[in-house]
Scaffold this active site. Structure first.
Site, PDB file in Angstrom:
ATOM      1  N   ARG A  21       0.820  -1.274   0.048  1.00  8.58           N
ATOM      2  CA  ARG A  21       0.201  -0.039  -0.030  1.00  8.58           C
ATOM      3  C   ARG A  21       0.906   1.424  -0.070  1.00  8.58           C
ATOM      4  O   ARG A  21       0.325   2.286  -0.343  1.00  8.58           O
ATOM      5  CB  ARG A  21      -1.008  -0.031   1.105  1.00  8.58           C
ATOM      6  CG  ARG A  21      -2.180  -1.032   1.008  1.00  8.58           C
ATOM      7  CD  ARG A  21      -2.774  -1.414   2.453  1.00  8.58           C
ATOM      8  NE  ARG A  21      -1.919  -2.406   3.168  1.00  8.58           N
ATOM      9  CZ  ARG A  21      -2.364  -2.859   4.486  1.00  8.58           C
ATOM     10  NH1 ARG A  21      -3.652  -2.242   4.751  1.00  8.58           N
ATOM     11  NH2 ARG A  21      -1.627  -3.477   4.923  1.00  8.58           N
ATOM     12  N   GLU A 166     -10.730  -9.376  10.662  1.00 11.13           N
ATOM     13  CA  GLU A 166     -10.036  -8.573   9.876  1.00 11.13           C
ATOM     14  C   GLU A 166     -10.973  -7.541   9.065  1.00 11.13           C
ATOM     15  O   GLU A 166     -12.131  -7.910   8.775  1.00 11.13           O
ATOM     16  CB  GLU A 166      -9.334  -9.358   8.715  1.00 11.13           C
ATOM     17  CG  GLU A 166      -7.811  -9.817   9.335  1.00 11.13           C
ATOM     18  CD  GLU A 166      -7.059  -9.082   9.994  1.00 11.13           C
ATOM     19  OE1 GLU A 166      -6.569  -8.218   9.313  1.00 11.13           O
ATOM     20  OE2 GLU A 166      -7.030  -9.016  11.259  1.00 11.13           O
ATOM     21  N   ASN A 398      41.889  23.930  -3.257  1.00 12.20           N
ATOM     22  CA  ASN A 398      42.486  22.664  -2.713  1.00 12.20           C
ATOM     23  C   ASN A 398      42.546  21.790  -3.819  1.00 12.20           C
ATOM     24  O   ASN A 398      42.979  20.637  -3.533  1.00 12.20           O
ATOM     25  CB  ASN A 398      41.506  22.424  -1.504  1.00 12.20           C
ATOM     26  CG  ASN A 398      40.133  22.089  -2.051  1.00 12.20           C
ATOM     27  OD1 ASN A 398      39.550  22.832  -2.788  1.00 12.20           O
ATOM     28  ND2 ASN A 398      39.306  21.135  -1.300  1.00 12.20           N
TER      29      ASN A 398
HETATM   30  C1  UD1 Z   1      -2.540  -6.467  10.853  1.00 11.78           C
HETATM   31  C2  UD1 Z   1      -3.561  -7.352  11.427  1.00 11.78           C
HETATM   32  C3  UD1 Z   1      -4.409  -6.579  12.040  1.00 11.78           C
HETATM   33  C4  UD1 Z   1      -4.174  -5.360  12.785  1.00 11.78           C
HETATM   34  C5  UD1 Z   1      -2.927  -4.548  12.202  1.00 11.78           C
HETATM   35  C6  UD1 Z   1      -2.386  -3.786  13.156  1.00 11.78           C
HETATM   36  C7  UD1 Z   1      -3.084  -9.526  10.573  1.00 11.78           C
HETATM   37  C8  UD1 Z   1      -3.631 -10.588   9.964  1.00 11.78           C
HETATM   38  N1  UD1 Z   1      -3.860  -8.653  10.810  1.00 11.78           N
HETATM   39  O1  UD1 Z   1      -3.049  -5.910   9.639  1.00 11.78           O
HETATM   40  O2  UD1 Z   1      -5.610  -7.296  12.699  1.00 11.78           O
HETATM   41  O3  UD1 Z   1      -5.387  -4.545  13.230  1.00 11.78           O
HETATM   42  O4  UD1 Z   1      -1.806  -5.451  11.972  1.00 11.78           O
HETATM   43  O5  UD1 Z   1      -1.531  -2.806  12.561  1.00 11.78           O
HETATM   44  O6  UD1 Z   1      -2.103 -10.020  11.229  1.00 11.78           O
HETATM   45  N2  UD1 Z   1       4.344  -9.139   7.929  1.00 11.78           N
HETATM   46  C9  UD1 Z   1       5.537 -10.049   7.980  1.00 11.78           C
HETATM   47  N3  UD1 Z   1       5.389 -11.362   7.006  1.00 11.78           N
HETATM   48  C10 UD1 Z   1       3.932 -11.592   6.311  1.00 11.78           C
HETATM   49  C11 UD1 Z   1       3.175 -10.492   6.307  1.00 11.78           C
HETATM   50  C12 UD1 Z   1       3.325  -9.498   7.042  1.00 11.78           C
HETATM   51  O7  UD1 Z   1       6.443 -10.263   8.538  1.00 11.78           O
HETATM   52  O8  UD1 Z   1       4.070 -12.530   5.607  1.00 11.78           O
HETATM   53  C13 UD1 Z   1       4.537  -8.005   8.736  1.00 11.78           C
HETATM   54  C14 UD1 Z   1       4.572  -6.831   7.811  1.00 11.78           C
HETATM   55  O9  UD1 Z   1       5.758  -6.456   7.432  1.00 11.78           O
HETATM   56  C15 UD1 Z   1       4.039  -6.046   9.129  1.00 11.78           C
HETATM   57  C16 UD1 Z   1       3.236  -6.493  10.087  1.00 11.78           C
HETATM   58  O10 UD1 Z   1       3.646  -7.961   9.552  1.00 11.78           O
HETATM   59  O11 UD1 Z   1       5.111  -5.144   9.757  1.00 11.78           O
HETATM   60  C17 UD1 Z   1       1.737  -6.533   9.678  1.00 11.78           C
HETATM   61  O12 UD1 Z   1       1.456  -6.945   8.316  1.00 11.78           O
HETATM   62  P1  UD1 Z   1       0.227  -5.888   7.640  1.00 11.78           P
HETATM   63  O13 UD1 Z   1       0.201  -6.733   6.205  1.00 11.78           O
HETATM   64  O14 UD1 Z   1       0.656  -4.472   7.589  1.00 11.78           O
HETATM   65  O15 UD1 Z   1      -0.930  -6.249   8.262  1.00 11.78           O
HETATM   66  P2  UD1 Z   1      -2.083  -5.395   8.689  1.00 11.78           P
HETATM   67  O16 UD1 Z   1      -3.076  -5.417   7.437  1.00 11.78           O
HETATM   68  O17 UD1 Z   1      -1.774  -4.019   8.975  1.00 11.78           O
HETATM   69 CA    CA Z   2       0.069  -2.964   8.796  1.00 14.85          CA
END
Ligand code: UD1
Ligand code: CA
Length: 474
Positions: A21, A166, A398
């Site tokens: 995003r 979610e 210089n």
């Molecule tokens: C996630 C939560 C959501 C919460 C929100 C809070 C899940 C499914 N959802 O959503 O409930 O409200 O965070 O901010 O967990 N990441 C990995 N490996 C992956 C996918 C993601 O390390 O395979 C890491 C991302 O880099 C990030 C974090 O996990 O730092 C959260 O992932 P992101 O895709 O941003 O989840 P959200 O949609 O924000």
């Molecule tokens: Ca996030």
């Protein structure tokens, strides 16, 4: 009786995602707020709660770059080569986390989390002897976050959690739910890894969601609890550039507030960009539209006037920076006055009470106590002693096109305006260089060096020319 040993805690930071995003070519967690990568903020908070060797960042997208940026913190790294969801990420960390009784999970994209809040999650988790503890919050706009649904007993919500849903899976009334999942959790490692294999991918993104473990654990008879954060601002995540800008502004506002509470005047703080690690002494005044970047340290009783940008510099006390100065990787000692429009490139050491004025540029240059270079000058690779006067328009040459050479100007020397000093060259103690001289050889102590054409005066020349030269017809 021997004291019962404390349960062991690790911290895992989810940081492998691509950050679709943000529409960026760079890893999400290396995007900066407050002048520091998102992940660096999270790591800084984590290592205040457990020692760095108990902290593991789970990395994947551009893993080498992310690891290189955080290596110095002493934390460990776990590779999630393919990013198949937050649940999948935790599965990759099983080997690293197994030897700990508990793991606190943080998100690399939730950067404002305070160490005190992480510690509160740890303590709540321990007190409730929970299998999973979820940090929740009620921000003004819950859109985009997973929502936490608690068990209701006797018409009242309890600490216990039924499930996390979610955003995309919210149905009907559920969308009204304001309590969000912060993505910050405590887990007992044993039940976590006993049940994590049951996660499925039947969801909008076909990913393994860590959030689904809440319901799995509860159904297995394990205890899942929620703790509400006092300050919803602390658990905001960064998924878009707008959120990045918002959190950056929030962090800088907090930084400015802390500085003002510590006795620093900041006029119009909303116009200033002060990085998280900047330090400023009391009674220093920061005018509007100033940027203080990186590891900059400023002493007491200084004044930093508008439109100055100071990066990784150390300023002593009572320093005056006039408007429009650009200072980088340099030291400015007590009582010095710079600007307007002074440019210090890296490696300068500006002595006490030095005056440097408009359009003076310096690089890898030391100026001794009380020296002056007030106008339109370039000093590169130079060593300038105490009480030297560098006249307007002085240039150190210089660079010979291949190598850089040093210029040495000793104590008390006087360099006349518009001198060019061709390095390597030494101007001795107390020596004078005549204005407009091109100095190519050393000048001994107390000598006068003149290296310019002698003045010729032709009396009446201009008048005669006017008489002889008639304007040509148009
Ligand atoms: C996630 C939560 C959501 C919460 C929100 C809070 C899940 C499914 N959802 O959503 O409930 O409200 O965070 O901010 O967990 N990441 C990995 N490996 C992956 C996918 C993601 O390390 O395979 C890491 C991302 O880099 C990030 C974090 O996990 O730092 C959260 O992932 P992101 O895709 O941003 O989840 P959200 O949609 O924000
Ligand atoms: Ca996030």
């Amino acid at each position: 009786m021997p004291k019962k040993s404390q349960p062991s805690f690790a911290i895992a930071i989810l940081a492998a995602g691509k950050g679709t995003r943000l529409k960026s070519r760079h890893p999400k967690v290396l995007h900066e707020i407050g002048g520091k990568p998102l992940l660096a903020h999270v790591v800084a908070a984590a290592i205040q709660v457990v020692p760095p060797q108990n902290v593991f960042a789970i990395i994947g997208h551009e893993a080498e770059k992310v690891q290189a940026a955080l290596e110095h913190t002493g934390i460990g790294f776990v590779l999630q080569a393919e990013q198949r969801g937050t649940g999948h990420a935790m599965l990759q960390a099983r080997e690293a986390l197994r030897r700990f009784q508990h793991v606190l999970v943080l998100s690399g994209d939730v950067p404002l989390i305070a160490p005190e809040t992480i510690a509160r999650v740890r303590d709540f988790h321990t007190q409730h002897k929970a299998a999973m503890t979820i940090l929740t919050a009620e921000p003004p706009d819950p859109t985009g976050y997973g929502r936490v649904f608690r068990r209701v007993a006797k018409g009242k919500e309890t600490d216990e959690v039924e499930r996390i849903v979610e955003q995309k899976a919210l149905r009907g009334e559920e969308a009204q739910r304001r309590e969000i999942n912060s993505g910050i959790y405590g887990f007992a490692t044993e039940p976590l890894y006993a049940h994590i294999g049951k996660l499925g991918t039947a969801n909008a993104h076909h990913e393994y969601y860590l959030t689904d473990i809440a319901e799995l654990l509860r159904k297995a008879g394990e205890k899942v609890v929620a703790l509400r954060a006092d300050d919803p601002g602390e658990v905001l995540g960064v998924n878009t550039r707008m959120e990045l800008a918002q959190l950056d502004a929030q962090l800088r506002a907090k930084k400015a507030r802390e500085l003002m509470l510590a006795g620093i005047t900041i006029f119009r703080p909303e116009t200033c960009d002060i990085d998280s690690d900047v330090e400023i002494g009391s009674d220093t005044v920061i005018e509007p539209f100033v940027q203080l970047i990186g590891e900059t340290k400023i002493g007491a009783d200084c004044r930093i006037r508008s439109f100055s940008v100071i990066t990784n510099c150390q300023l002593g006390d009572k320093v005056l920076i006039q408007p429009g100065c650009i200072l980088e990787d340099s030291i400015v000692r007590n009582g010095a006055q710079l600007g307007p429009y002074t440019h210090l490139r890296p490696g300068c050491d500006i002595g006490e009470q030095v005056h440097m004025g408009n359009f003076v540029e310096a690089k890898k240059t030391r100026l001794g106590k009380g020296s002056k270079a007030n106008h339109l000058t370039y000093l590169g690779d130079s060593e300038v002693g105490d009480s030297v006067n560098v006249g307007a328009g002085t240039i150190t040459c210089n660079y010979d096109g291949v190598n850089k050479h040093r210029t040495l100007i000793e104590d008390g020397a006087f360099i006349g305006s518009d001198a060019t000093l061709v390095a390597p060259v030494r101007i001795g103690r107390g020596a004078y260089v005549g204005a407009a001289s091109c100095i190519t050889g050393d000048v001994p102590d107390d000598a006068l060096a003149l290296a310019r054409g002698r003045q010729v005066v032709k009396e009446g020349w201009a008048k005669e020319r006017r008489a002889k030269t008639k304007p040509t017809a148009k």
